[in-house]
Design a protein around this motif. Structure first.
Motif, mmCIF file in Angstrom:
data_model
loop_
_atom_site.group_PDB
_atom_site.id
_atom_site.type_symbol
_atom_site.label_atom_id
_atom_site.label_comp_id
_atom_site.label_asym_id
_atom_site.label_seq_id
_atom_site.Cartn_x
_atom_site.Cartn_y
_atom_site.Cartn_z
ATOM 1 N N GLY A 1 0.809 -1.211 0.000
ATOM 2 C CA GLY A 1 0.000 0.000 0.000
ATOM 3 C C GLY A 1 0.843 1.261 0.000
ATOM 4 N N VAL A 2 1.886 1.276 0.834
ATOM 5 C CA VAL A 2 2.776 2.445 0.875
ATOM 6 C C VAL A 2 3.478 2.629 -0.463
ATOM 7 C CG1 VAL A 2 4.836 3.431 1.959
ATOM 8 C CG2 VAL A 2 3.108 2.275 3.365
ATOM 9 N N GLY A 3 3.982 1.526 -1.011
ATOM 10 C CA GLY A 3 4.645 1.611 -2.312
ATOM 11 C C GLY A 3 3.691 2.059 -3.407
ATOM 12 N N GLY A 4 2.430 1.599 -3.347
ATOM 13 C CA GLY A 4 1.454 2.001 -4.347
ATOM 14 C C GLY A 4 1.142 3.485 -4.303
ATOM 15 N N LEU A 5 1.019 4.051 -3.096
ATOM 16 C CA LEU A 5 0.751 5.482 -2.966
ATOM 17 C C LEU A 5 1.915 6.312 -3.516
ATOM 18 C CD1 LEU A 5 -0.879 5.627 0.585
ATOM 19 C CD2 LEU A 5 -2.030 5.856 -1.635
ATOM 20 N N LEU A 6 3.144 5.907 -3.183
ATOM 21 C CA LEU A 6 4.314 6.622 -3.713
ATOM 22 C C LEU A 6 4.411 6.469 -5.222
ATOM 23 C CD1 LEU A 6 6.968 5.775 -0.973
ATOM 24 C CD2 LEU A 6 5.795 7.946 -1.341
ATOM 25 N N ALA A 7 4.030 5.291 -5.726
ATOM 26 C CA ALA A 7 4.072 5.075 -7.177
ATOM 27 C C ALA A 7 3.084 5.992 -7.888
ATOM 28 C CB ALA A 7 3.759 3.617 -7.486
ATOM 29 N N ILE A 8 1.900 6.146 -7.333
ATOM 30 C CA ILE A 8 0.905 7.038 -7.940
ATOM 31 C C ILE A 8 1.414 8.473 -7.964
ATOM 32 C CG2 ILE A 8 -1.400 8.018 -7.644
ATOM 33 C CD1 ILE A 8 -2.275 5.305 -6.536
ATOM 34 N N TYR A 9 2.033 8.904 -6.849
ATOM 35 C CA TYR A 9 2.591 10.251 -6.817
ATOM 36 C C TYR A 9 3.711 10.412 -7.849
ATOM 37 C CZ TYR A 9 4.980 14.444 -5.184
ATOM 38 O OH TYR A 9 5.559 15.678 -5.126
ATOM 39 N N GLY A 10 4.538 9.370 -7.980
ATOM 40 C CA GLY A 10 5.615 9.428 -8.968
ATOM 41 C C GLY A 10 5.101 9.484 -10.391
ATOM 42 N N LEU A 11 3.996 8.800 -10.681
ATOM 43 C CA LEU A 11 3.417 8.862 -12.021
ATOM 44 C C LEU A 11 2.872 10.246 -12.331
ATOM 45 C CD1 LEU A 11 1.465 5.466 -12.140
ATOM 46 C CD2 LEU A 11 3.570 6.037 -13.353
#
Length: 537
Positions: free
Chosen positions: A507-517
């Motif tokens: 979940g944490v990685g997914g949130l950071l990934a969305i921000y990075g996109l």
């Protein structure tokens, strides 16, 4: 006269224009190596001259055969300033002094050709007299073929070029609308979703031998809904944007010769250089990931009535024959695997193109390392910044695809009733304790291996781009942030189903990934910062 064992003719300095000088020197074979008998090897042909220019060590871009053919033809086309340099190297036989003399002579001859053409075309035209000399000179300096000339050249060469999988694959990303490929992928999985509704397998449960009732409907499979409806279309959109930018805008600007056709031809050669990679990926995706995997995972278990694989929508006919028959399951899984293998072939094509863009940019940067101009370095850094941002976005999506695939595969062996309840239960077990929801039945899980190949291939491209475009005395801080997010996602992928609470890390990685996109530059990375302490290597 001979220089460096080549036939040398001194500049005539007789006032001839470029076409006249070139015709004489090409016929004499000036600059060609001597034959074994010590005599001149004969006149130049367009093929021999193009090959000789492309073999010059410092000429990383090369020259297109069609451009050289224009020099031999009786037309209005002259020679560009960039190609004068290389032609002077040939006529000067590699001697610095002779090359300098020929460069001055060819430049003067090109100016005389431009003036001669200008006079003949402006004789009866009042409009032509209003055009600045510089614009007219630029018109005649451009040795690009017109459409009619290109058609004549194509007709003269006879049959079309042989089929090239690399060029055809690249065309999916660079020809037509950028929406075509993402929309096609989305339309394909949408059609499969409607078909699953028709067959009644869109949302189906079955009772496992250990008493667990599992949801195995087609629309409940994360690796089909999220991957083909969201992640792959976004991946293709970002790859298309980056490759189109590099081919049509970034590359011509960085090369700096102003000749779009030469830049396109050089890019086509870069794509063609990886032709074996395209064929290897095509065979792996279509034969092994597509045909052989479908036969082993779906067809044989359906025919035999069981196998060592977890039950999913593809093998539902074995445990729920009242829902879907075996022939229907064979046809549906065959279509799904065909669609899947073609999509993942295009996914790996996108990775190859990302690698090609990075490699091409680095090669041009190395060839132009002797150009210290601030403006040029700024353009190079701007291109590097754009390429790195696009590569990061595609890497994040590639790792997310691998994560979703592995999550779905792990869910099928777990005790969770559906994938959402399984992840929520895992998250709550980390805070409140309880039974380990990942304690399931051991099955063969080929998707684990497939997802690993996707993740590792995606990360290789990102690491290559980071090393070639980001190496210097130190990394910019945002580049470290990119690397940290990718590392966190890969760690989350590796730890799926490894301990209670792994979903929190996802979940944490997914949130950071969305921000990075959304913001791949993290709001502060500028080309000027990229170029302060390092150059493209």
């Amino acid at each position: 006269m001979f220089k460096n064992e080549k036939l040398f003719l001194p500049p005539p300095r007789d006032g001839s224009d470029f076409k006249e000088i070139f015709k004489r020197l090409a016929a004499a074979g000036a600059g060609r190596p001597l034959g074994k008998d010590g005599f001149p090897a004969g006149p130049w042909t367009p093929e021999l001259l193009a090959e000789a220019i492309s073999q010059i060590d410092s000429n990383r871009i090369g020259v297109d055969l069609r451009t050289v053919q224009l020099w031999f033809q009786d037309n209005d086309k002259g020679i560009s300033a960039a190609n004068i340099r290389w032609l002077a190297r040939v006529f000067g036989c590699g001697d610095p002094v002779a090359t300098s003399e020929w460069q001055m002579e060819l430049s003067a001859a090109q100016s005389r050709l431009a003036a001669k053409r200008r006079e003949s075309k402006s004789a009866g035209s009042s409009i032509a007299r209003e055009i600045p000399d510089t614009a007219l000179a630029a018109t005649f300096d451009d040795d690009t073929a017109s459409p009619a000339e290109l058609k004549r050249d194509t007709d003269a060469k006879g049959p079309r070029r042989r089929f090239s999988l690399a060029r055809k694959s690249e065309a999916f990303f660079t020809h037509g609308s950028p929406l075509n490929l993402p929309a096609s992928v989305f339309a394909g999985v949408t059609a499969l979703g409607f078909l699953s509704y028709t067959l009644g397998i869109h949302s189906v449960t079955y009772g496992r031998a250990d008493g667990v009732v599992k949801q195995v409907g087609f629309l409940w499979t994360a690796n089909w809904t999220f991957v083909f409806m969201v992640f792959l279309p976004l991946f293709f959109a970002f790859v298309t944007e980056l490759v189109t930018f590099w081919k049509d805008e970034g590359r011509p600007k960085v090369v700096g010769n102003g000749n779009k056709m030469e830049s396109d031809d050089a890019w086509a050669r870069s794509v063609e250089a990886s032709s074996y990679s395209y064929w290897a990926v095509f065979l792996i995706c279509v034969l092994f990931a597509g045909l052989f995997q479908w036969i082993g995972v779906s067809l044989i278990p359906l025919m035999k009535g069981g196998g060592d694989y977890a039950t999913d929508w593809g093998s539902l006919a074995i445990v729920r024959p009242e829902v879907i028959s075996v022939p229907e399951a064979v046809v549906f899984t065959g279509l799904a695997y065909l669609y899947m293998c073609l999509c993942f072939y295009l996914f790996f094509v996108g990775l190859i193109l990302l690698y090609t863009v990075v490699h091409d940019l680095c090669r041009i940067g190395e060839a132009a390392s002797n150009r210290p101009e601030v403006d040029y370095q700024h353009e190079l850094n701007e291109a590097s910044l754009r390429v790195m941002r696009g590569t990061f976005r595609c890497t994040v999506l590639g790792v997310l695809i691998g994560i979703v695939m592995k999550v779905q595969s792990a869910y099928l062996t777990s005790r969770g009733e559906n994938v959402v309840a399984w992840l929520v239960g895992d998250m709550s077990s980390a805070f409140h304790g309880g039974n380990d929801v990942s304690d399931g039945i051991a099955y063969r899980m080929p998707t684990h291996y497939s997802s690993f190949l996707i993740v590792i291939s995606t990360c290789v491209v990102f690491v290559y781009g980071t090393v070639r475009l980001g190496v210097g005395s130190r990394f910019p801080v945002p580049l470290w942030k990119m690397s940290a997010i990718v590392a966190l996602l890969v760690t989350g992928y590796l730890l799926i189903d490894a301990f209670a609470g792994f979903s929190i890390l996802l979940g944490v990685g997914g949130l950071l990934a969305i921000y990075g996109l959304i913001n791949p530059g993290f709001g502060r990375w500028r080309a000027s910062e990229l170029g302060k302490n390092h150059s493209v290597s």
